[in-house]
Scaffold this active site. Structure first.
Site, PDB file in Angstrom:
ATOM      1  N   LYS A  83     -23.413  -4.782  48.658  1.00 12.37           N
ATOM      2  CA  LYS A  83     -24.137  -5.956  48.165  1.00 12.37           C
ATOM      3  C   LYS A  83     -24.733  -5.641  46.794  1.00 12.37           C
ATOM      4  CE  LYS A  83     -26.546  -9.376  51.038  1.00 12.37           C
ATOM      5  NZ  LYS A  83     -27.715  -9.623  51.903  1.00 12.37           N
TER       6      LYS A  83
HETATM    7  O1  G3P Z   1     -29.644 -12.905  53.488  1.00  9.36           O
HETATM    8  C1  G3P Z   1     -30.742 -13.350  52.730  1.00  9.36           C
HETATM    9  C2  G3P Z   1     -31.889 -13.648  53.636  1.00  9.36           C
HETATM   10  O2  G3P Z   1     -32.270 -12.497  54.353  1.00  9.36           O
HETATM   11  C3  G3P Z   1     -33.062 -14.222  52.887  1.00  9.36           C
HETATM   12  O3  G3P Z   1     -33.720 -15.025  53.786  1.00  9.36           O
HETATM   13  O4  G3P Z   1     -35.564 -16.429  54.677  1.00  9.36           O
HETATM   14  O5  G3P Z   1     -36.055 -14.446  53.151  1.00  9.36           O
HETATM   15  O6  G3P Z   1     -34.982 -16.516  52.221  1.00  9.36           O
HETATM   16  P1  G3P Z   1     -35.151 -15.624  53.456  1.00  9.36           P
END
Ligand code: G3P
Length: 217
Positions: A83
């Site tokens: 990534k």
């Molecule tokens: O894969 C990306 C994810 O983990 C981000 O999620 O909810 O922190 O925006 P969030």
């Protein structure tokens, strides 16, 4: 649409994988921190639990250091997707890694133009963050629709991996738009199964079955 689980919690991954609900896993530095475990160790364990792609993020921000870290990360297992962030150095690293056959997930994508660049850099996956888009008042799903249209216009092979998924509606909309993959926390995947009418119907079936006084076998 493929289901990836967005966590570094191996217990959750095992449970959902046993239910046949996991096509891959995505992690990021925040999820590694939340898991409280050694990065290389937990990624290696995860790569042994699921046969699908396991995204593990480099933390360097310049190309040379990204490549050095990527060399370590991609050797963890054959199903690792390295990534990288959607930056110039991340795109340069993506191009170099994909040219020699390594899967790359370009993350932190917030515009269709960024996604276009990720595809041109040969990304295996691009991760547009719908939840964070919604958080600042821009409809995340419109971003997915734009990327889908652009990728279809030019038959790009890069897979749209909808990330920052916060609820079942995000999953539903991503599937309607033809996203290739969605990655969600274990809690959201578990929510997908539940419906009150299913619960009520099963309760009623079992109550009526009880009245028959019969057993199967
Ligand atoms: O894969 C990306 C994810 O983990 C981000 O999620 O909810 O922190 O925006 P969030």
């Amino acid at each position: 649409m493929k289901f990836f689980v967005d966590t570094a919690d191996t217990a959750d991954i095992r449970e959902l994988a046993d239910a046949g609900l996991v096509d891959g896993v995505t992690t990021n530095p925040s999820l590694i921190h939340k898991a409280g475990r050694d990065f290389l160790e937990v990624v290696k364990e995860i790569a042994g639990i699921v046969s699908g792609p396991v995204s593990a993020e480099v933390v360097a921000t310049d190309h040379d250091e990204m490549m050095r870290e990527a060399e370590i990360v991609r050797k963890i297992a054959d199903n690792i997707a390295v990534k990288v962030p959607l930056t110039i150095d991340g795109l340069k690293t993506c191009r170099k890694l994909t040219d020699d056959g390594t899967m790359v997930n370009v993350t932190l994508c917030f515009s269709a133009n960024q996604a276009l660049l990720a595809a041109k850099a040969g990304a295996t996956f691009v991760s547009p963050f719908v939840g964070r888009h919604d958080d600042v008042g821009y409809p995340g799903m419109e971003l997915i629709a734009d990327i889908r249209q652009i990728y279809d216009n030019y038959q790009f092979d890069t897979e749209i991996l909808v990330a920052s998924v916060r609820n079942p509606i995000h999953v539903h909309e991503a599937a309607k738009l033809g996203a290739d993959v969605m990655t969600a926390p274990p809690s959201v995947i578990r929510q997908l199964v539940r419906h009150p009418l299913t619960d009520n119907g099963l309760t009623a079936f079992l109550a009526d079955w009880e009245k028959t006084g019969q057993k199967i076998g």
